[in-house]
Write a protein that holds these residues in place. Sequence first.
Motif, short mmCIF file in Angstrom:
data_model
loop_
_atom_site.label_atom_id
_atom_site.label_comp_id
_atom_site.label_asym_id
_atom_site.label_seq_id
_atom_site.Cartn_x
_atom_site.Cartn_y
_atom_site.Cartn_z
N MET A 138 35.53 40.41 50.76
CA MET A 138 36.77 40.69 51.63
C MET A 138 36.54 40.47 52.96
N SER A 139 35.18 40.21 53.32
CA SER A 139 34.84 39.85 54.88
C SER A 139 35.22 38.35 54.91
N ALA A 140 34.62 37.64 53.83
CA ALA A 140 34.94 36.44 53.99
C ALA A 140 36.39 35.80 53.77
N ALA A 141 37.26 36.48 52.97
CA ALA A 141 38.44 36.33 52.82
C ALA A 141 39.49 37.31 53.07
N PRO A 142 39.58 37.72 54.33
CA PRO A 142 40.25 38.92 54.77
C PRO A 142 41.83 39.10 54.22
N ASP A 143 42.31 37.97 54.14
CA ASP A 143 43.88 37.92 53.84
C ASP A 143 43.97 37.56 52.36
N ALA A 144 42.78 37.57 51.60
CA ALA A 144 43.05 37.23 50.16
C ALA A 144 43.58 38.66 49.32
N ASP A 145 44.31 38.37 48.20
CA ASP A 145 45.09 39.50 47.60
C ASP A 145 44.07 39.43 46.20
#
Lengths: 332, 332
Positions: free
Chosen positions: B20-27
């Motif tokens: 979640m930190s590496a890909a904050p916009d991911a679903d």
Amino acid sequence: MRIVVLAGGIGGARFLRGLMSAAPDADITVIGNTGDDIHLFGLKVCPDLDTVMYTLGGGIHEEQGWGRADETFTVKEELAAYGVGPEWFGLGDRDFATHIVRTQMIGAGYPLSAVTEALCARWQPGVRLLPMTDDRVETHVLIDDPDAPGGVHDPDAPGGAGRKAVHFQEYWVRLRASVPAHAVVPVGADQAKPAPGVLEAIADADVVLFPPSNPVVSVGTILAVPGVREAIADAGIPVVGLSPIVGDAPVRGMADKVLAAVGVESTAAAVAKHYGSGLLDGWLVDTVDAGAVDEVEAAGIRCRAIPLMMTDLEATAAMAAEALKLAEEVRG
Amino acid sequence: MRIVVLAGGIGGARFLRGLMSAAPDADITVIGNTGDDIHLFGLKVCPDLDTVMYTLGGGIHEEQGWGRADETFTVKEELAAYGVGPEWFGLGDRDFATHIVRTQMIGAGYPLSAVTEALCARWQPGVRLLPMTDDRVETHVLIDDPDAPGGVHDPDAPGGAGRKAVHFQEYWVRLRASVPAHAVVPVGADQAKPAPGVLEAIADADVVLFPPSNPVVSVGTILAVPGVREAIADAGIPVVGLSPIVGDAPVRGMADKVLAAVGVESTAAAVAKHYGSGLLDGWLVDTVDAGAVDEVEAAGIRCRAIPLMMTDLEATAAMAAEALKLAEEVRG
């Protein structure tokens, strides 16, 4: 001496402490009210049985009269954080464990009487504690409901128009008996059977006592289980009660509210006559109600006026001793 | 980007924080293992789902990796006072509330997926957390049992002679994986259906990740639900995993014990080949296992060696970023 006591919650439990002090060698069987049992958070809660068990087992919150001493409320707070209620019923962490064990055992197929015996193996209350029944009985109270079909409450309206039934705990704890009770119904009682041991204990008893418990929702509910009232009336042994009404008001609680629902005045004499001479042989009223003695005796029930405030163990033991003395007088 | 993660407990939850930190916009949709779910005290406990929920929701006991922060154990102590166990499973008061809510909802007829969604409404984990199935699956472990029919364990004995199956939690928590595991069986998995949303999430995903979770009792159990492995293999999207084995030993936990039960060596390469190139497109091993890269690639799985210790959020985020980078390489 074998004594059977029909007990509600706080009043019954405190009286039992006095009785055990007054008659330390007696063999006491307590028939506990389960009409105020309630399912909360999916768990089966038996407030009256637990109050007796905790009180006699040394786990009770003394000042409060119910629940556990030294209690914390972490589980309840977390349930509230999930938005899961009701919040008006005060279940503490220690208390939760009792309900978890009970629910697990019932889920495994054990009847409430066996569960109660298992819980008492820990608490060692010094009495045999039996639920009045293993069947589900729930006391409901009929109150006004402006939102119900039928609209605003009309006292002359037929049936339940403008009224609704709520669980006794909702009436007692959430509403604090602040609205009129039109009827008190022990739902399921007509189909209930006395728990194993109940009728046998009555048949074997030397005396039956009604503590100063609520005559409608505690003692009355126990008597509503088919067979219990008849067994007591037919046992041919003294049946002695202590008035929960002192000076026209309940000693504690809100018994007057539910007495009104069954059309009984909040007086020591009216409660005795509500039980009736077919059931009750002796009745103790408080000294402030000494004027009621004649009225009760005229109804065929032996009556004495003594101090009836359970202020401490000594006073309570004296009350129990007077009840046993009156029983012997009645036995004659 | 839509990411599906197959997660066990502690390892999966910590990896998710990095992702979640590496890909904050991911679903992100998490398919959680429920094979280590267990009924304790009549309550349904879902350790892996709760570890993910508490970790991402800010309620986790950080040092321990499972259970609630600032926890107390009053209920457990009271249960022990009733003689009710097991005592080896550490349920705290805060945690009990979760299981009480879950059990109440399941008793009311809600499937576990709906219950999990309701619990997450409080915790707001920032991912969509789905149980792998709404059906009951329980991972059991076959261990030696001198008391079982068949007597003292004979490794050449047919069938289960001298052995017994215990719940995974009993093997893992009570026995601490201290005895050999002969087999690991996800009981009920063959009849289980993926929970609503599981197959849809896989079909809609851009990438599937296997965190460094236990390949047998966490990721393996999820893949044992009929339809899940096939959906992932057939989705036509990159599937990238991170090795839970670093330097021939599990980073944490006792994965080597259950790997032995399924005949897989405790090496980063052996785990990759256990998943297989039919399922896995990319595999990250730790830099100490750089020598395994060629072996994994020879098995048809793209492999990179990077630091794989989730020592802090930054290191974990770097691992997640490398996994996503490898996924794009594979997509090509």
